[in-house]
Design a protein around this motif. Structure first.
Motif, PDB file in Angstrom:
ATOM      1  N   TYR A 160      20.170   3.197  60.138  1.00 18.75           N
ATOM      2  CA  TYR A 160      18.376   3.817  60.993  1.00 18.75           C
ATOM      3  C   TYR A 160      18.862   3.981  62.362  1.00 18.75           C
ATOM      4  CZ  TYR A 160      13.816   3.047  62.401  1.00 18.75           C
ATOM      5  OH  TYR A 160      12.344   4.139  63.422  1.00 18.75           O
ATOM      6  N   VAL A 161      17.916   5.240  62.121  1.00 16.75           N
ATOM      7  CA  VAL A 161      18.416   6.610  63.659  1.00 16.75           C
ATOM      8  C   VAL A 161      16.871   7.030  63.897  1.00 16.75           C
ATOM      9  CG1 VAL A 161      19.157   8.989  64.554  1.00 16.75           C
ATOM     10  CG2 VAL A 161      20.470   7.932  62.119  1.00 16.75           C
ATOM     11  N   PRO A 162      16.258   6.039  64.645  1.00 16.01           N
ATOM     12  CA  PRO A 162      15.021   6.623  65.641  1.00 16.01           C
ATOM     13  C   PRO A 162      14.865   7.524  66.253  1.00 16.01           C
ATOM     14  CG  PRO A 162      16.012   4.412  66.535  1.00 16.01           C
ATOM     15  CD  PRO A 162      16.677   4.584  65.540  1.00 16.01           C
ATOM     16  N   VAL A 163      14.465   8.311  66.576  1.00 21.51           N
ATOM     17  CA  VAL A 163      13.972   8.979  66.994  1.00 21.51           C
ATOM     18  C   VAL A 163      12.921   9.262  68.058  1.00 21.51           C
ATOM     19  CG1 VAL A 163      14.030  11.777  67.434  1.00 21.51           C
ATOM     20  CG2 VAL A 163      15.106  11.100  65.660  1.00 21.51           C
ATOM     21  N   ASP A 164      13.150   9.067  69.544  1.00 20.57           N
ATOM     22  CA  ASP A 164      11.767   8.676  69.637  1.00 20.57           C
ATOM     23  C   ASP A 164      11.713   9.974  71.365  1.00 20.57           C
ATOM     24  OD1 ASP A 164       8.707   7.279  69.519  1.00 20.57           O
ATOM     25  OD2 ASP A 164       9.313   8.490  71.286  1.00 20.57           O
ATOM     26  N   VAL A 165      10.396  10.055  72.131  1.00 22.66           N
ATOM     27  CA  VAL A 165      10.543  10.473  73.437  1.00 22.66           C
ATOM     28  C   VAL A 165      10.817  10.332  74.005  1.00 22.66           C
ATOM     29  CG1 VAL A 165       8.416  10.989  73.724  1.00 22.66           C
ATOM     30  CG2 VAL A 165      10.219  12.533  74.690  1.00 22.66           C
ATOM     31  N   CYS A 166      10.057   8.404  74.225  1.00 27.45           N
ATOM     32  CA  CYS A 166       9.991   7.366  74.901  1.00 27.45           C
ATOM     33  C   CYS A 166      10.985   6.507  74.735  1.00 27.45           C
ATOM     34  CB  CYS A 166       8.593   7.051  74.668  1.00 27.45           C
ATOM     35  SG  CYS A 166       8.345   5.110  75.900  1.00 27.45           S
ATOM     36  N   ALA A 178      16.790  -4.673  65.608  1.00 28.81           N
ATOM     37  CA  ALA A 178      18.007  -5.353  65.388  1.00 28.81           C
ATOM     38  C   ALA A 178      17.898  -7.070  65.395  1.00 28.81           C
ATOM     39  CB  ALA A 178      19.055  -5.855  66.619  1.00 28.81           C
ATOM     40  N   SER A 179      17.363  -7.158  65.608  1.00 26.71           N
ATOM     41  CA  SER A 179      16.612  -9.172  65.683  1.00 26.71           C
ATOM     42  C   SER A 179      16.068  -9.905  63.673  1.00 26.71           C
ATOM     43  CB  SER A 179      16.192  -9.729  66.427  1.00 26.71           C
ATOM     44  OG  SER A 179      14.570  -8.852  66.202  1.00 26.71           O
ATOM     45  N   ALA A 180      15.592  -8.355  63.369  1.00 28.83           N
ATOM     46  CA  ALA A 180      15.253  -9.002  62.124  1.00 28.83           C
ATOM     47  C   ALA A 180      16.234  -8.154  60.922  1.00 28.83           C
ATOM     48  CB  ALA A 180      13.638  -7.705  61.831  1.00 28.83           C
ATOM     49  N   LEU A 181      16.891  -7.479  61.140  1.00 27.65           N
ATOM     50  CA  LEU A 181      17.400  -6.875  60.257  1.00 27.65           C
ATOM     51  C   LEU A 181      18.933  -6.355  60.902  1.00 27.65           C
ATOM     52  CD1 LEU A 181      15.050  -5.127  58.959  1.00 27.65           C
ATOM     53  CD2 LEU A 181      15.463  -6.954  57.565  1.00 27.65           C
ATOM     54  N   LEU A 186      22.396   0.799  64.008  1.00 27.84           N
ATOM     55  CA  LEU A 186      21.247   1.130  64.989  1.00 27.84           C
ATOM     56  C   LEU A 186      22.052   2.414  64.996  1.00 27.84           C
ATOM     57  CD1 LEU A 186      19.357  -1.587  66.609  1.00 27.84           C
ATOM     58  CD2 LEU A 186      18.663  -0.175  63.781  1.00 27.84           C
ATOM     59  N   GLN A 187      21.463   3.780  65.268  1.00 25.18           N
ATOM     60  CA  GLN A 187      21.728   5.189  65.819  1.00 25.18           C
ATOM     61  C   GLN A 187      20.476   5.668  67.037  1.00 25.18           C
ATOM     62  OE1 GLN A 187      23.718   6.761  62.608  1.00 25.18           O
ATOM     63  NE2 GLN A 187      25.304   5.593  62.690  1.00 25.18           N
ATOM     64  N   PRO A 188      19.485   5.753  67.622  1.00 28.16           N
ATOM     65  CA  PRO A 188      19.184   5.959  68.266  1.00 28.16           C
ATOM     66  C   PRO A 188      19.066   7.054  68.960  1.00 28.16           C
ATOM     67  CG  PRO A 188      19.618   3.890  70.025  1.00 28.16           C
ATOM     68  CD  PRO A 188      20.382   3.856  68.464  1.00 28.16           C
ATOM     69  N   ILE A 189      18.248   7.930  69.218  1.00 25.94           N
ATOM     70  CA  ILE A 189      18.242   9.590  70.069  1.00 25.94           C
ATOM     71  C   ILE A 189      16.456   9.327  70.259  1.00 25.94           C
ATOM     72  CG2 ILE A 189      18.350  11.522  69.324  1.00 25.94           C
ATOM     73  CD1 ILE A 189      19.933  11.162  66.422  1.00 25.94           C
ATOM     74  N   VAL A 190      17.214   9.468  71.302  1.00 23.74           N
ATOM     75  CA  VAL A 190      15.756   9.917  72.468  1.00 23.74           C
ATOM     76  C   VAL A 190      15.695  11.294  72.636  1.00 23.74           C
ATOM     77  CG1 VAL A 190      15.457  10.165  74.629  1.00 23.74           C
ATOM     78  CG2 VAL A 190      17.385   7.958  74.393  1.00 23.74           C
ATOM     79  N   ARG A 191      15.143  11.514  71.783  1.00 26.28           N
ATOM     80  CA  ARG A 191      14.825  13.322  72.023  1.00 26.28           C
ATOM     81  C   ARG A 191      13.068  13.638  71.886  1.00 26.28           C
ATOM     82  NH1 ARG A 191      18.879  16.895  71.100  1.00 26.28           N
ATOM     83  NH2 ARG A 191      18.074  18.965  70.319  1.00 26.28           N
ATOM     84  N   ASN A 192      12.797  14.540  72.332  1.00 20.81           N
ATOM     85  CA  ASN A 192      11.579  15.566  72.272  1.00 20.81           C
ATOM     86  C   ASN A 192      11.852  16.764  71.192  1.00 20.81           C
ATOM     87  OD1 ASN A 192       9.090  17.401  71.724  1.00 20.81           O
ATOM     88  ND2 ASN A 192       8.515  16.542  74.251  1.00 20.81           N
ATOM     89  N   TYR A 193      12.191  15.769  70.188  1.00 18.86           N
ATOM     90  CA  TYR A 193      11.776  16.715  69.025  1.00 18.86           C
ATOM     91  C   TYR A 193      10.838  17.694  68.411  1.00 18.86           C
ATOM     92  CZ  TYR A 193       7.721  14.435  66.408  1.00 18.86           C
ATOM     93  OH  TYR A 193       6.538  14.074  65.938  1.00 18.86           O
ATOM     94  N   VAL A 194       9.599  18.286  69.549  1.00 20.84           N
ATOM     95  CA  VAL A 194       8.812  19.114  68.882  1.00 20.84           C
ATOM     96  C   VAL A 194       9.467  20.261  69.966  1.00 20.84           C
ATOM     97  CG1 VAL A 194       6.830  19.878  70.155  1.00 20.84           C
ATOM     98  CG2 VAL A 194       7.287  17.502  69.461  1.00 20.84           C
ATOM     99  N   THR A 195      10.599  19.833  71.062  1.00 17.30           N
ATOM    100  CA  THR A 195      10.827  21.448  72.140  1.00 17.30           C
ATOM    101  C   THR A 195      12.442  20.975  71.749  1.00 17.30           C
ATOM    102  OG1 THR A 195      11.355  18.948  73.641  1.00 17.30           O
ATOM    103  CG2 THR A 195       9.284  20.512  73.601  1.00 17.30           C
ATOM    104  N   HIS A 196      12.860  20.355  71.137  1.00 19.45           N
ATOM    105  CA  HIS A 196      14.348  20.166  70.904  1.00 19.45           C
ATOM    106  C   HIS A 196      14.677  19.994  69.420  1.00 19.45           C
ATOM    107  CE1 HIS A 196      13.721  19.706  75.391  1.00 19.45           C
ATOM    108  NE2 HIS A 196      14.800  20.725  75.272  1.00 19.45           N
ATOM    109  N   PRO A 197      14.723  20.707  68.749  1.00 16.31           N
ATOM    110  CA  PRO A 197      15.159  20.623  67.137  1.00 16.31           C
ATOM    111  C   PRO A 197      15.655  19.228  67.503  1.00 16.31           C
ATOM    112  CG  PRO A 197      14.676  22.728  67.710  1.00 16.31           C
ATOM    113  CD  PRO A 197      14.609  22.188  69.098  1.00 16.31           C
TER     114      PRO A 197
END
Ligand code: AVI
Length: 374
Positions: A160-166, A178-181, A186-197
């Motif tokens: 699961y790769v969640p992408v979020d600015v926050c 992580a606790s439920a499944l 997990l491979q989180p990415i902090v990114r503003n996908y609007v400004t940064h593809p």
């Protein structure tokens, strides 16, 4: 009330404990040049050369300054909503999603609960391959869990790769999953996908991209096309996108969803002014504005505005800008486009996606559509 400084566009998750921090940093600080520039929401913010939190904060403030100057000197006046998401606005949005008038979140959740297995089966045809779910604007990922559970029923190799600015929201999403499944990688990415593809690592398996929560509705058709095009450029032939869209319906239902009785949506809208006061030295008096929601049937969108209840002068110190607002003058703060089946088809087909399935609630208020890359 003064709020503490919040996380926002451009922040780096120094505290992000889940997943690969180096990958996150590389992603955020890596190839951020040559970015898109669009008429209303999307502006270029190059943070490639700025390594420290102070420098990134200064840059974010610079982008905010530019946007405020552009939006408040334009006629009609406007401010881009994606610039203003901070922890307080995210918290207010979480409250909105639980309001009786705001049907999109619970309707989408019910569709997912009823059809998650069918969605995963349609997206993941070769069960011998690993499956990766990539979610734009993941927020707290509360609905995504339903899909991840379905994915785990057919595959023992799920990422699961969640992408979020926050970063705060992302951290919470990762903790929840992580606790439920715990089997999910997990491979989180902090990114503003609007400004940064987005730039995804290559993956030997199938990818299901998720753009749910009707987030696409906050962008014009042209902006939405660019966001989807960027996302699809990271997919392989046969990969899929699940798109959540709120449908056109009667005006009363739509207006109530964006002007609730408890005033939470009003607070969400007025929060922009508090943020300008806090971060750009503005002296907006929120009591001199009122929240307005209107249905624009020609553009097929709900519009949110802040209406000045009296003639007033506002100064924004750090932008070196004085604004004179007449009584009833408005600042346009958000659009929420509503869809038809035809519009969904056009939006997907123009970026090379063929519709493989669509799931709706019994009233036809909301649609989840699966498109596969040709
Ligand atoms: C985040 N987005 C999908 C919400 C919407 O419905 O357009 C934002 C929102 N604005 C007011 N209420 C909800």
């Amino acid at each position: 009330m003064r709020h503490s400084r919040e996380s926002h566009s451009g922040d780096v998750p120094e505290f992000l404990s889940t997943g690969n921090q180096m990958a996150v940093l590389r992603d955020l600080l890596g190839t951020l040049k040559g970015l898109v520039e669009m008429a209303t929401y999307i502006q270029t913010v190059d943070i490639g050369h700025f390594a420290t939190a102070d420098e990134r904060e200064a840059l974010t403030r610079e982008a905010l300054t530019r946007e405020v100057r552009r939006g408040l000197t334009a006629r009609p006046r406007s401010l881009s909503p994606w610039m203003f998401y901070d922890a307080e606005r995210s918290r207010l949005f979480e409250r909105i999603t639980t309001l009786p008038e705001y049907y999109p979140t619970r309707t989408e959740r019910a569709i997912l609960a009823g059809h998650a297995d069918a969605i995963i089966a349609a997206a993941h045809c070769d069960r011998s391959l690993p499956l990766r779910l990539v979610e734009l604007g993941a927020g707290t990922a509360s609905k995504t869990r339903i899909l991840l559970e379905a994915a785990l029923r057919v595959s023992d190799d799920v990422a699961y790769v969640p992408v979020d600015v926050c970063p705060d929201a992302l951290e919470l999403a990762c903790q929840n999953i992580a606790s439920a499944l715990p089997e999910v990688r997990l491979q989180p990415i902090v990114r503003n996908y609007v400004t940064h593809p987005l730039q995804l690592e290559s993956f030997d398996g199938s990818t299901l991209a998720l753009y749910i929560g009707t987030s696409i509705g906050n962008f014009s058709p042209q902006e939405a096309e660019l966001i989807l095009r960027n996302l699809c450029s990271q997919l392989q032939t046969g990969d899929a996108l699940l798109l959540g869209t709120d449908m056109v319906k009667d005006r009363r239902t739509l207006l109530a969803a964006y002007d609730d009785n408890d005033g939470i949506t009003a607070a969400f809208n007025l929060n922009i002014l508090h943020r300008l006061n806090r971060e750009l030295g503005a002296n907006f008096d929120a009591a001199c504005f009122r929240h307005r929601a209107l249905w624009n049937s020609i553009e097929s969108r709900i519009e949110m505005h802040l209406e000045s209840t009296q003639e007033q002068h506002v100064s924004i110190e750090h932008v070196d800008l004085d604004v004179h607002l007449t009584r009833r003058e408005t600042i346009h703060t958000e659009n929420s486009y509503k869809f038809t089946d035809q519009r969904i088809r056009t939006q997907l087909e123009e970026v090379g996606l063929a519709i493989r399935g669509a799931w709706k609630d019994s009233r036809g208020w909301y649609t989840l559509t699966l498109g596969c890359l040709r």
